[in-house]
Structures are given as C-alpha cells and as structure tokens.
Write a protein that holds these residues in place. Structure first.
Motif, short mmCIF file in Angstrom:
data_model
loop_
_atom_site.label_atom_id
_atom_site.label_comp_id
_atom_site.label_asym_id
_atom_site.label_seq_id
_atom_site.Cartn_x
_atom_site.Cartn_y
_atom_site.Cartn_z
N TYR A 1 -10.71 28.03 5.11
CA TYR A 1 -11.92 28.08 5.91
C TYR A 1 -13.17 28.35 5.07
CZ TYR A 1 -9.49 27.06 10.12
OH TYR A 1 -8.77 26.39 11.07
N SER B 1 -10.97 27.43 14.45
CA SER B 1 -9.79 28.18 14.01
C SER B 1 -9.12 28.89 15.19
CB SER B 1 -10.15 29.17 12.92
OG SER B 1 -10.81 30.31 13.44
N PRO C 1 -16.51 26.15 12.74
CA PRO C 1 -15.24 26.46 12.09
C PRO C 1 -14.52 27.68 12.67
CG PRO C 1 -16.83 25.85 10.44
CD PRO C 1 -17.58 25.98 11.74
N ALA D 1 -15.10 31.80 6.61
CA ALA D 1 -16.37 31.23 7.07
C ALA D 1 -17.54 32.17 6.78
CB ALA D 1 -16.30 30.90 8.56
N HIS E 1 -5.47 31.11 4.30
CA HIS E 1 -6.38 30.91 5.43
C HIS E 1 -7.83 31.15 5.01
CE1 HIS E 1 -3.82 30.29 9.02
NE2 HIS E 1 -2.91 30.85 8.25
N SER F 1 -16.05 25.64 5.68
CA SER F 1 -17.40 26.11 6.00
C SER F 1 -18.35 25.87 4.83
CB SER F 1 -17.36 27.60 6.36
OG SER F 1 -18.64 28.05 6.72
N VAL G 1 -7.47 20.48 6.67
CA VAL G 1 -7.19 21.75 7.35
C VAL G 1 -6.35 21.52 8.61
CG1 VAL G 1 -8.25 23.69 8.60
CG2 VAL G 1 -9.15 22.99 6.37
N ASN H 1 -9.43 33.40 8.84
CA ASN H 1 -10.24 32.19 8.95
C ASN H 1 -11.72 32.54 9.09
OD1 ASN H 1 -7.79 30.84 9.00
ND2 ASN H 1 -7.80 30.52 11.20
#
Length: 127
Positions: A46, A83, A79, A111, A42, A50, A18, A107
């Motif tokens: 993420y 981000s 996370p 998560a 994105h 996550s 990432v 992002n």
C-alpha cells in the motif's frame, strides 16, 4: 477511462498487482516463520500503491491548478477504502484467505507513510 490510462498508467499496473496479490493463494516459504512478515508486505504494497498514485498525480498536475484535496482522495482515501473492501472480500468471498483488522491497519499505515513522503517531495521538488 482513457484519461486514467494516460495519466496514471503505472498506478493502474500497481493496483492490478495488489489485487492479484490480495487474492492468490500464497505458497509456503521459509519466511512464514517470521512473525508478522505479512504485515510488512501489506505496508509495502500500500506504500507502493499510494506512493505511485501521489507521484503520478503530482507529475500529471504540476502545471495546472488542480486542488490538492483531489490527490488526498485519490492517493490516500481511495487506497485505504480499497484495502477495507479487499479485507471484507477475503473474509466473506474466499475459503483460503481471511480478513484481518491488523492487515487493514498495515495497509492504512502504508498509505499514511506514502502520503507523508509525497508531501515532503511535493514541498521540495514541486514548488
């Protein structure tokens, strides 16, 4: 540090990927014509980060009594904060990337989705 390498090896690889993908200069492709395709990327990045943190936390701590809030901090909050830092670094430290609030929202969405899946998996498989 060795603790994290032993307990979260795949997560560290995903985080490294990432970071790389967040700062390299992306090539032009035919997909550039699809509106907001970068937001989908994105969310996926993420979600993967996550989700892997959640999975490795649940796997590593299934037998001990580590509080679940540790996972919330490490697999969700970190996370999301990470981000935000990446978006700020893109805005202020690169000339070819820009920070974007919608990227940050995508992002965070990734998560959130990974955390929701992790809670369902935890309830079903990690009783």
């Amino acid at each position: 540090m060795l603790y994290f390498l032993k307990r979260y090896p795949v997560s560290l690889l995903v985080i490294s990927a990432v970071v790389y993908l967040s700062f390299f200069r992306p090539p032009s492709t035919e997909l550039d014509g699809i509106p907001n395709i970068d937001k989908v990327v994105h969310v996926c990045m993420y979600f993967g980060m996550s989700g892997m943190l959640w999975f490795e936390f649940l796997r590593a701590h299934r037998r001990d009594h580590t509080p679940l809030w540790h996972a919330w901090v490490g697999a969700f909050l970190c996370p999301v904060l990470f981000s935000g830092v990446v978006e700020l670094l893109q805005a202020y430290c690169t000339t070819y990337r820009g920070g974007d609030w919608l990227d940050f929202a995508a992002n965070a969405t990734g998560a959130v989705l990974a955390s929701a899946v992790a809670l369902v998996v935890r309830k079903k498989f990690f009783k």
